[in-house]
Design an enzyme around this catalytic site. Structure first.
Site, PDB file in Angstrom:
ATOM      1  N   GLU A   1       8.755   4.904   2.493  1.00 52.52           N
ATOM      2  CA  GLU A   1       8.922   4.012   3.645  1.00 52.52           C
ATOM      3  C   GLU A   1      10.060   4.451   4.555  1.00 52.52           C
ATOM      4  O   GLU A   1       9.945   4.415   5.786  1.00 52.52           O
ATOM      5  CB  GLU A   1       9.167   2.564   3.194  1.00 52.52           C
ATOM      6  CG  GLU A   1       7.913   1.819   2.743  1.00 52.52           C
ATOM      7  CD  GLU A   1       7.446   2.198   1.353  1.00 52.52           C
ATOM      8  OE1 GLU A   1       8.158   2.944   0.643  1.00 52.52           O
ATOM      9  OE2 GLU A   1       6.357   1.734   0.947  1.00 52.52           O
TER      10      GLU A   1
ATOM     11  N   HIS B   1       6.565  -9.782  -4.027  1.00 55.53           N
ATOM     12  CA  HIS B   1       5.447  -9.543  -3.100  1.00 55.53           C
ATOM     13  C   HIS B   1       5.092 -10.760  -2.260  1.00 55.53           C
ATOM     14  O   HIS B   1       4.050 -10.781  -1.633  1.00 55.53           O
ATOM     15  CB  HIS B   1       4.192  -9.115  -3.881  1.00 55.53           C
ATOM     16  CG  HIS B   1       4.162  -7.660  -4.212  1.00 55.53           C
ATOM     17  ND1 HIS B   1       4.996  -7.103  -5.135  1.00 55.53           N
ATOM     18  CD2 HIS B   1       3.401  -6.645  -3.731  1.00 55.53           C
ATOM     19  CE1 HIS B   1       4.742  -5.800  -5.236  1.00 55.53           C
ATOM     20  NE2 HIS B   1       3.793  -5.500  -4.380  1.00 55.53           N
TER      21      HIS B   1
END
Ligand SMILES: Cc1ncc(C[n+]2csc(CCOP(=O)(O)OP(=O)(O)O)c2C)c(N)n1
Ligand SMILES: [Mg+2]
Lengths: 329, 338
Positions: free
Chosen positions: A60, A129
């Site tokens: 990322e 998440h």
């Protein structure tokens, strides 16, 4: 108007902008061959090829930096975060680089970059998440932060974000991807960043909410109408820059405000909105501004605890009744 | 009598013009840094100030093989890279002073020099963070079908950082025209490479990723020029990335707050390394080769010190940025508090 899902609206926005401007490209994990972890980029690889729909390894920080560098020298990248939880791995690139380049260079360089993907409460995905991530970004001068509630907003705001010359954090929601709504087919349909929308007019109380919380607030508005409580619903849509004028304007009319947010309440968006209402419209208020926020806890897995973490309709309704003075008091 | 050294072998492929340019640019950086240090001591420059003294051959050798439309990007010890790329020393000094005529209107400072007019992309002070950005510039070059290259300077301190490895992997995977140029001055602040790296031969990391890699004497401006020249040629022709480790040394401390740089390295080591002074060595070589005469060198020195004096005068005369500028350049389209 066509009726599209939120997911389809995003997909259409990407397609239209990629057709319009060859500098626009999509980059991220699983955006190409796999067609997106949430299928937002479905079909793009086929239409635009691998040069413009770029699958990345799991890096990322690396691919966000690639987006920034490409944006500095003339491209218009759309970086997909598989989910915004993973954007924390790239937070240095976003906060220290993307948001600062224009300022540190005295306006010489621009970073026309969109970082998009789902964020916010999801279904039983647990603490890592299932989080509201906007608060990590809207604090930062130099970033614009968008949270589109409806399919129409998803399309119009994403297109505006792609055409914006600043880094834009565009946080969608897993729980909204299948929501259907009317979406203009006009490829020039844009919703300017920084403008709130009044989703429902009312006279007694201003309810500010976005994303899943807006849908919950809509139900509350319907349910309380028979009790004679007329709720005005305001959706900021862009959290930074914030359209305070529209919110203040509504409060001046209703004299009461409740702010709802899914994320943990401590130093959250509700705190910010409540404080500027109090600073700028104190004399118009007939009751203190109320916040209904997510619990100050990580997201638990267990279904019953998960339900307790995000604001329920009951809690929102109770806050509305309190500010309207109709809770028996 | 000593046998005369054949002139060619001293400075292969260098003519008087190039010798003048390389020496002049290294001297310009050296004098700029010396004046900056002085100004810092006088309180005219604040914050962190990291001097490039001792490492000039890397920036000058590398830039000498670049075209004006090639890109360069660096960390916070970037004055030399920015000057070599062609930035105006007056506007650079004004930036260090935090003045309105600075490259970034005084809003960047010593660690954040940017000059779009010469394709100098900054000035980045989070160690490792600009390596992926350089990959992105390479990505854009390839995407647009250009034949420019980007040179990315970074310190040995960035090598243990994840972004170094992410960047090596991405540029190798996607074949991007990026030349990563590691200035191995053996220390990251007070941490020697031996204390930071399981593999201290930094160039070898490139091999792992299948990137053409080499180590070069960073005190020899011509050696740097050759190595970077090879890498740039490959990048331009075939979009091949490179990793070059330049063996160099900083003569001063990490920053002005570590003026002596004496706690973590020995005096003997510093004195020994100063024998490798890239400017002294190159001057001796061009004089011995007869490319330049003592008079030429004196003229270059005079010209350089005039330019730096001018830069200091310019910075001194430049006003502070106006208060409104606090809120400009945060966004491209909003110039009030948002
Ligand atoms: C991510 C990060 N961690 C720590 C620092 C503090 N810091 C500034 S410079 C530096 C040393 C870097 O050394 P190196 O990369 O070798 O460059 P040099 O100073 O030798 O040119 C450190 C640790 C930083 N700026 N960024
Ligand atoms: Mg170092």
């Amino acid at each position: 108007m066509a009726v599209l899902t939120y997911r389809e609206a995003l997909n259409l926005a990407l397609r239209e902008e990629m057709r319009r401007d060859p500098r626009v490209f999509v980059i991220g994990e699983e955006v190409g061959l796999y067609e997106g972890a949430y299928k937002v980029t479905q079909g793009l690889l086929k239409e635009f090829g691998a040069q413009r729909v770029v699958d990345t390894p799991i890096a990322e920080s690396g691919f966000t930096g690639v987006g920034i560098g490409a944006a500095m020298v003339g491209l218009r990248p759309v970086v997909e975060m598989m989910t915004f939880n993973f954007a924390l791995v790239a937070v240095d690139q976003i906060v220290n680089t993307a948001a600062k380049i224009h300022y540190m260079s005295g306006g010489q360089y621009r970073v026309p970059l969109v970082i998009r993907g789902p964020g916010g409460p999801a279904a039983q995905l647990g603490a890592q998440h299932s989080q509201s991530m906007e608060s990590y970004f809207y604090h930062v001068p130099g970033l614009k932060v968008v949270r589109p509630t409806t399919p129409m907003d998803a399309k119009g705001l994403l297109k505006a974000a792609i055409r914006d010359d600043n880094p834009v954090i565009f946080i969608e929601s897993e729980t909204l991807y299948n929501v259907k709504g009317e979406v203009p087919e006009d490829p020039e349909f844009l919703i300017p960043l920084g403008r709130a929308i009044v989703r429902r007019e009312g006279t007694d109380v201003t309810l500010v909410a976005y994303m899943g919380m807006m849908y919950r607030a809509m139900e509350v508005a319907e349910e309380l109408a028979p009790e004679g409580i007329s709720i005005e619903l305001v959706d900021p849509r862009t959290l930074r820059p914030m359209d305070a004028e529209t919110i203040i304007g509504s409060v001046r009319k209703t004299h009461r405000a409740v702010v709802v947010e899914a994320g943990a309440g401590f130093a959250g968006m509700g705190s910010e909105i409540a404080s500027f209402i109090t600073e700028r419209a104190f004399d118009d208020l007939d009751a203190p501004v109320e916040r209904v926020t997510g619990a100050n806890a990580p997201m638990p897995y267990a279904r019953n605890l998960e339900r307790l973490k995000t604001p329920s309709k009951e809690k929102i309704a109770a806050a509305v009744r309190r500010v309207c003075g109709t809770n028996g008091g | 009598m000593a046998k005369p050294v054949p002139r060619e072998s001293l400075v292969p492929g260098v003519d008087a013009g190039l010798a003048r340019r390389l020496l002049g640019e290294m001297l310009l950086i050296r004098r700029f840094e010396e004046k900056a240090a002085e100004a810092y001591t006088l309180g005219k420059i604040g914050g962190f100030l990291h001097l490039y003294i001792g490492e000039e051959a890397v920036a000058v050798g590398a830039t000498s093989v670049l075209r004006p439309d090639d890109f360069a990007i660096s960390a916070y010890r970037e004055h030399g890279h920015c000057l070599a790329k062609g930035a105006d020393p007056r506007r650079m000094m004004a930036e260090l002073y935090g003045r309105r005529d600075g490259l970034s209107k005084g809003k960047g400072g010593s660690m954040h020099l940017f000059d779009r007019s010469v394709n100098f992309l900054g000035g980045h002070a989070i160690v490792g963070s600009h390596l992926p950005v350089a990959a992105g510039v390479g990505f854009a070059i390839k995407y647009q079908g250009g034949d420019q290259v980007v040179v990315c300077y970074f310190g040995d301190g960035a090598v243990p950082q994840g972004e170094f490895h992410e960047s090596m992997n991405l540029v190798a995977l996607w074949k991007l025209p990026v030349v990563y140029l590691c200035e191995n001055n053996r220390y990251a602040m007070g941490t020697s490479t031996e204390r930071a790296l399981a593999q201290t031969e930094i160039w070898k990391f490139g091999q792992t990723y299948g990137i053409p890699s080499e180590r070069v004497d960073g005190m020899d401006v011509l050696a740097v020029r050759e190595a970077v020249g090879r890498a740039v040629a490959r990048a331009r022709a075939a979009s091949t990335p490179a990793l070059i480790e330049a063996d160099t040394y900083r003569f001063r401390g990490h920053s002005m707050r570590d003026p002596a740089g004496a706690v973590y390295r020995t005096r003997e080591e510093v004195e020994r390394e100063k024998q490798r002074d890239p400017i002294v060595l190159f001057r001796a070589r061009v004089l011995a080769a007869g490319l330049l005469a003592e008079d030429d060198v004196r003229a270059i020195e005079k010209d350089v010190s005039d330019r730096i004096d001018e830069a200091v005068a310019f910075a001194d005369a430049s006003p502070e940025p106006p208060a409104e500028w606090l809120f400009t350049d945060i966004y491209t389209d909003i110039s009030t508090e948002a």
